[in-house]
Design a protein around this motif. Structure first.
Motif, PDB file in Angstrom:
ATOM      1  N   HIS A  51       0.831  -1.206   0.000  1.00  0.00           N
ATOM      2  CA  HIS A  51       0.000   0.000   0.000  1.00  0.00           C
ATOM      3  C   HIS A  51       0.866   1.256   0.000  1.00  0.00           C
ATOM      4  CE1 HIS A  51      -4.197  -1.507   1.436  1.00  0.00           C
ATOM      5  NE2 HIS A  51      -3.594  -2.423   0.713  1.00  0.00           N
ATOM      6  N   MET A  52       0.253   2.374  -0.379  1.00  0.00           N
ATOM      7  CA  MET A  52       0.851   3.702  -0.219  1.00  0.00           C
ATOM      8  C   MET A  52       0.322   4.267   1.090  1.00  0.00           C
ATOM      9  SD  MET A  52       0.610   5.464  -3.998  1.00  0.00           S
ATOM     10  CE  MET A  52       0.802   7.128  -3.335  1.00  0.00           C
ATOM     11  N   VAL A  53       1.217   4.469   2.038  1.00  0.00           N
ATOM     12  CA  VAL A  53       0.828   4.939   3.372  1.00  0.00           C
ATOM     13  C   VAL A  53       1.520   6.266   3.646  1.00  0.00           C
ATOM     14  CG1 VAL A  53       0.791   4.401   5.839  1.00  0.00           C
ATOM     15  CG2 VAL A  53       0.659   2.545   4.149  1.00  0.00           C
ATOM     16  N   VAL A  54       0.776   7.261   4.078  1.00  0.00           N
ATOM     17  CA  VAL A  54       1.381   8.525   4.487  1.00  0.00           C
ATOM     18  C   VAL A  54       1.107   8.731   5.971  1.00  0.00           C
ATOM     19  CG1 VAL A  54      -0.642   9.906   3.784  1.00  0.00           C
ATOM     20  CG2 VAL A  54       1.598  10.999   4.024  1.00  0.00           C
ATOM     21  N   ILE A  55       2.167   9.032   6.706  1.00  0.00           N
ATOM     22  CA  ILE A  55       2.085   9.249   8.157  1.00  0.00           C
ATOM     23  C   ILE A  55       2.442  10.699   8.424  1.00  0.00           C
ATOM     24  CG2 ILE A  55       3.008   8.581  10.398  1.00  0.00           C
ATOM     25  CD1 ILE A  55       3.578   5.812   9.232  1.00  0.00           C
ATOM     26  N   CYS A  56       1.519  11.433   9.006  1.00  0.00           N
ATOM     27  CA  CYS A  56       1.677  12.884   9.191  1.00  0.00           C
ATOM     28  C   CYS A  56       1.724  13.253  10.674  1.00  0.00           C
ATOM     29  CB  CYS A  56       0.522  13.639   8.548  1.00  0.00           C
ATOM     30  SG  CYS A  56       0.227  13.250   6.819  1.00  0.00           S
ATOM     31  N   SER A  57       2.535  14.239  10.976  1.00  0.00           N
ATOM     32  CA  SER A  57       2.540  14.788  12.339  1.00  0.00           C
ATOM     33  C   SER A  57       3.081  16.204  12.293  1.00  0.00           C
ATOM     34  CB  SER A  57       3.396  13.926  13.278  1.00  0.00           C
ATOM     35  OG  SER A  57       4.772  14.227  13.131  1.00  0.00           O
ATOM     36  N   LYS A  58       2.930  16.892  13.393  1.00  0.00           N
ATOM     37  CA  LYS A  58       3.547  18.208  13.527  1.00  0.00           C
ATOM     38  C   LYS A  58       5.062  18.049  13.635  1.00  0.00           C
ATOM     39  CE  LYS A  58      -0.126  21.015  15.579  1.00  0.00           C
ATOM     40  NZ  LYS A  58      -1.277  20.141  15.338  1.00  0.00           N
ATOM     41  N   ALA A  59       5.785  19.140  13.450  1.00  0.00           N
ATOM     42  CA  ALA A  59       7.236  19.102  13.594  1.00  0.00           C
ATOM     43  C   ALA A  59       7.599  18.610  14.991  1.00  0.00           C
ATOM     44  CB  ALA A  59       7.815  20.495  13.354  1.00  0.00           C
ATOM     45  N   ASN A  60       8.615  17.771  15.077  1.00  0.00           N
ATOM     46  CA  ASN A  60       9.058  17.190  16.346  1.00  0.00           C
ATOM     47  C   ASN A  60       7.976  16.337  16.998  1.00  0.00           C
ATOM     48  OD1 ASN A  60      11.616  18.567  16.229  1.00  0.00           O
ATOM     49  ND2 ASN A  60      10.546  20.424  16.874  1.00  0.00           N
ATOM     50  N   GLY A  61       7.121  15.761  16.150  1.00  0.00           N
ATOM     51  CA  GLY A  61       6.031  14.925  16.659  1.00  0.00           C
ATOM     52  C   GLY A  61       6.401  13.462  16.822  1.00  0.00           C
ATOM     53  N   GLY A  62       7.659  13.106  16.539  1.00  0.00           N
ATOM     54  CA  GLY A  62       8.116  11.736  16.747  1.00  0.00           C
ATOM     55  C   GLY A  62       8.034  10.830  15.541  1.00  0.00           C
ATOM     56  N   LYS A  63       7.706  11.378  14.357  1.00  0.00           N
ATOM     57  CA  LYS A  63       7.473  10.502  13.198  1.00  0.00           C
ATOM     58  C   LYS A  63       8.752   9.802  12.732  1.00  0.00           C
ATOM     59  CE  LYS A  63       7.315  14.449   9.995  1.00  0.00           C
ATOM     60  NZ  LYS A  63       7.341  15.463  11.090  1.00  0.00           N
ATOM     61  N   THR A  64       9.891  10.519  12.689  1.00  0.00           N
ATOM     62  CA  THR A  64      11.128   9.868  12.246  1.00  0.00           C
ATOM     63  C   THR A  64      11.603   8.846  13.269  1.00  0.00           C
ATOM     64  OG1 THR A  64      11.814  11.780  10.918  1.00  0.00           O
ATOM     65  CG2 THR A  64      13.543  10.242  11.598  1.00  0.00           C
ATOM     66  N   VAL A 173       5.070   1.424   0.157  1.00  0.00           N
ATOM     67  CA  VAL A 173       5.630   2.772   0.166  1.00  0.00           C
ATOM     68  C   VAL A 173       5.084   3.520   1.378  1.00  0.00           C
ATOM     69  CG1 VAL A 173       5.807   4.968  -1.060  1.00  0.00           C
ATOM     70  CG2 VAL A 173       5.847   2.818  -2.347  1.00  0.00           C
ATOM     71  N   ILE A 174       6.002   4.005   2.218  1.00  0.00           N
ATOM     72  CA  ILE A 174       5.616   4.754   3.416  1.00  0.00           C
ATOM     73  C   ILE A 174       6.230   6.142   3.314  1.00  0.00           C
ATOM     74  CG2 ILE A 174       5.641   4.833   5.935  1.00  0.00           C
ATOM     75  CD1 ILE A 174       6.277   1.795   5.853  1.00  0.00           C
ATOM     76  N   CYS A 175       5.399   7.163   3.352  1.00  0.00           N
ATOM     77  CA  CYS A 175       5.876   8.542   3.281  1.00  0.00           C
ATOM     78  C   CYS A 175       5.568   9.268   4.588  1.00  0.00           C
ATOM     79  CB  CYS A 175       5.205   9.285   2.129  1.00  0.00           C
ATOM     80  SG  CYS A 175       5.581   8.609   0.499  1.00  0.00           S
ATOM     81  N   LEU A 176       6.541  10.019   5.061  1.00  0.00           N
ATOM     82  CA  LEU A 176       6.329  10.854   6.244  1.00  0.00           C
ATOM     83  C   LEU A 176       6.058  12.278   5.777  1.00  0.00           C
ATOM     84  CD1 LEU A 176       9.109   9.570   8.687  1.00  0.00           C
ATOM     85  CD2 LEU A 176       6.856   8.609   8.159  1.00  0.00           C
ATOM     86  N   ALA A 177       5.131  12.935   6.424  1.00  0.00           N
ATOM     87  CA  ALA A 177       4.747  14.289   6.021  1.00  0.00           C
ATOM     88  C   ALA A 177       4.381  15.107   7.247  1.00  0.00           C
ATOM     89  CB  ALA A 177       3.577  14.241   5.038  1.00  0.00           C
TER      90      ALA A 177
END
Length: 348
Positions: A51-64, A173-177
């Protein structure tokens, strides 16, 4: 053929066509339901395979930090993981490289290797043309805005289409945004970029983080758009970036809302606590007391605060509610042990 005959022919075609055809093209079919039920997951019940997955958070939200942890676990489970990080400092990349070496996935950084975002895009295009079964391949893009112009509808659409060709090959595919600085009126986050982001991806997942007094961060997923039966998860990130998955889901969105309102509500909370001890009161009775004492709290303000900090609705409850003898509820002081039990259930 005369003009009249042409018009009659067009009318026959129109009458023979199904006027509901367009609407029925969006009907939920058995095949769609079967695909949802049969979805395989690359990681727990959160990242669907292929799947194409996008994971979003605010800056410094722990996504990386969270995604690096997940990348390591996917690699250990047998997936070939390529983590393309174009949004980290050189010092952070050093730590991420040690993690990649330990867990067995590839860390790619165009900035430190004389590459460019355009070169990464071209390499992805070449992969999309390759033949083979790539169902055990995972590509992570951190962050999406480094590769696709999030605010340009045409360019964003083109890049998302390229990612779609990769998933057609079986690649996950996993994208961080990022999300916008401000939330919507309900306190929920809003993804950054054009509406195509939500339309083009299979899953849109938000990360909602809460900073704890001890310096740790509680992060919970909030699924927004899904094409598989995904399940939200919660994590604790320590000060040294260690990730621990929690065995229960924490409603961090509600905790954030609680923390945001707490400072403004302090005077109303104090007033309510003073007047529901020792005898429970209804909102109407509290409003009458406010009028008698010339306290400027409206009925709607008292109602809102009563609901916000009531047991069952608040991560840190101040009182309980029980049905009144007439209509509505009576609010009374909460037992400290019961309040502590509820706080633990919320993960506070």
């Amino acid at each position: 053929m005369s003009q009249l005959e042409k018009l009659l022919e067009q009318k026959v075609v129109f009458l023979n066509s199904d006027p509901f055809k367009g609407l029925l093209s969006m009907e939920v079919t058995e095949e769609i339901i079967q695909n949802i039920a049969d979805a395989k997951f690359a990681w727990r019940q959160l990242i669907p395979e292929g799947h194409m997955v996008v994971i979003c958070s605010k800056a410094n939200g722990g996504k990386t930090t969270l995604m690096v942890h997940i990348a390591g676990e996917m690699a250990k489970a047998g997936y070939r993981v390529m983590y393309i990080n174009a949004d980290a400092s050189a010092s952070d990349i050093k730590d991420y490289k040690f993690h990649a070496m330990e867990y067995g996935y590839s860390l790619i950084n165009p900035d430190l290797t004389n590459g460019t975002a355009e070169k990464v895009t071209e390499e992805l295009r070449q992969i999309s043309l390759a033949e083979g079964d790539f169902s055990k391949v995972v590509i992570v893009l951190d962050t999406l805005k480094k590769f696709g112009d999030m605010m340009n509808k045409t360019k964003s659409k083109q890049f998302n289409s390229l990612l779609r060709t990769l998933t057609a090959k079986g690649i996950t595919v996993i994208c961080l945004a990022h999300t916008n600085k401000h939330d919507d009126k309900e306190g929920k986050p809003i993804f950054e970029g054009t509406g195509d982001l939500r339309n083009d991806f299979d899953e849109l997942i938000y990360l909602i983080s809460v900073r704890n007094p001890d310096g740790t961060i509680t992060v919970s997923t909030l699924k927004d758009k899904t094409r598989a039966d995904i399940r939200d998860e919660s994590f604790l990130i320590t000060s040294d970036r260690e990730v621990k998955r929690l065995d229960h889901h924490v409603d961090t969105l509600a905790i954030n809302e609680y923390q945001k309102n707490l400072a403004d509500d302090q005077q109303v909370i104090k007033f309510i606590l003073e007047h529901i001890t020792p005898i429970s009161k209804t909102a109407t009775e509290l409003r009458t007391i406010a009028i008698d004492n010339k306290v400027g709290f409206s009925r709607s303000r008292i109602d809102a605060v009563l609901r916000r900090y009531c047991a069952g609705k608040s991560p840190d409850p101040k009182w309980t509610a029980s049905p009144a003898s007439t209509i509505g509820f009576k609010y009374g002081v909460i037992d400290p042990d019961y309040a502590e039990q509820l706080r633990k259930e919320w993960g506070v």
